[in-house]
Design an enzyme around this catalytic site. Structure first.
Site, PDB file in Angstrom:
ATOM      1  CD  GLU A  57      -1.629  -2.439   1.431  1.00  0.00           C
ATOM      2  OE1 GLU A  57      -2.369  -3.382   1.087  1.00  0.00           O
ATOM      3  OE2 GLU A  57      -0.536  -2.607   2.017  1.00  0.00           O
ATOM      4  CG  HIS A 126      -9.147  -7.698   7.423  1.00  0.00           C
ATOM      5  ND1 HIS A 126      -8.386  -8.282   8.396  1.00  0.00           N
ATOM      6  CD2 HIS A 126      -8.491  -7.900   6.242  1.00  0.00           C
ATOM      7  CE1 HIS A 126      -7.314  -8.821   7.846  1.00  0.00           C
ATOM      8  NE2 HIS A 126      -7.347  -8.598   6.539  1.00  0.00           N
TER       9      HIS A 126
END
Length: 324
Positions: A57, A126
């Site tokens: 990322e 998550h």
């Protein structure tokens, strides 16, 4: 269209309109995205404009910042919003600040799409709601669409914007459906939507909590209580005028977020109200309804209990109206 189809429509139309628009992310190409949002878009736009990236990322957002600085309009998909933690240096210290540090000589028209929220059984790493992180950073705009139409319209406006924009898409909304303009119509950033009008209480909600607030408003109406439901749509810039006007009209305000309560976005809204003319119109203390200050549990019943549901909104609103 479904919420995910509306996003895919916006992506395709934006790329049709502007050759500088392209997208990067993990598994967004042939696989179609972790939540199926990009689907078969790669067949339409090709792998040069829908780029699969490595599991980094930090690297992907950094590439997006660089591309934006050189005249492109990159859209970066982060597979789960939680993973922005891996890229916060590029988001907070680069994307958000370069325009200012270079005296306005360079813009960073970067869009970051980030699926957020709980409800999918994905557990603590998550399932977070991190909008307050981003809203706290000067230089970033933060968007939270709650309907398919706005998932498309707000994304198109975010792509047009010369500033970095974080678009937080709640995972439970991807399969919801509703009317969506076929044309590439924009929903302006910084303009709230009054989804229901009532005289007894104002309920301000974000993301998935908007639909829950509307369900709660129906139950409250059956009990003789009429609620105004406001969806800010854009957290930053925030449409303070619409919110304050409603608070002055109803005299009561319930602020609902899925994110944890402590230092959450609705705490800022509460402060805005308390520092405004609306404060003297209040007939009841401002109330926040938020997620528990815990990591999101894996067990379905505990996960559901950790964030506000429709019944919680009804209960809180009833208490406010009856006691005040």
């Amino acid at each position: 269209m479904t919420y995910s189809e509306a996003i895919r429509s916006a992506l395709g139309q934006a790329m049709d309109e502007d050759p500088t628009v392209f997208m990067m992310g993990e598994d967004i190409g042939v696989y179609g995205g972790a939540f199926g949002v990009t689907g078969e878009l790669i067949k339409k736009v090709g792998k040069e404009r829908l780029r699969d990236t490595t599991i980094s990322e930090l690297g992907t957002v950094g590439a997006g910042v660089g591309a934006a600085m050189t005249g492109m309009k990159p859209i970066v998909e982060i597979q789960f919003s939680d993973f922005t933690a891996q890229a916060m240096d590029q988001i907070a210290n680069q994307a958000a600040k370069i325009h200012f540090m270079l005296g306005g000589a360079v813009n960073v028209p970067l869009v970051i799409r980030a699926p957020g929220g709980s409800g999918t059984g994905a557990a603590a790493q998550h399932s977070q709601s991190l909008e307050a992180w981003f809203a706290h950073i000067p230089g970033l705009k933060v968007v939270m669409p709650s309907t398919p139409a706005e998932a498309k319209g707000l994304l198109l406006s975010a792509i047009d914007d010369p500033n970095p924009v974080i678009v937080i898409e709640h995972k439970l909304l991807y399969r919801t459906s509703g009317p969506v303009p076929v044309a590439a119509e924009r929903t302006p950033l910084g303009v709230a939507k009054v989804r229901r009008h009532g005289s007894d209480i104002t309920i301000l909600a974000t993301g998935i909590e908007v639909s829950r607030a509307l369900e709660a408003a129906e139950e409250l109406a059956a009990a003789g209580i009429e609620a105004t439901v406001i969806d800010p749509r854009t957290l930053k810039p925030l449409d303070e005028e619409t919110i304050l006007k409603s608070v002055m009209e109803t005299g009561r305000v319930l602020l609902v977020q899925e994110a944890v309560r402590t230092l959450g976005f609705m705490s800022e809204v509460a402060a805005i109200i308390s520092e405004s003319e609306a404060f003297v119109h209040l007939r009841a203390p401002i109330k926040r309804l938020a997620g528990l200050d815990i990591p999101i549990p894996y067990a379905p019943q505990l996960e559901k209990a950790s964030v506000p549901q429709t019944d919680d909104i009804v209960k809180a609103a009833l208490q406010m109206v009856k006691e005040w």
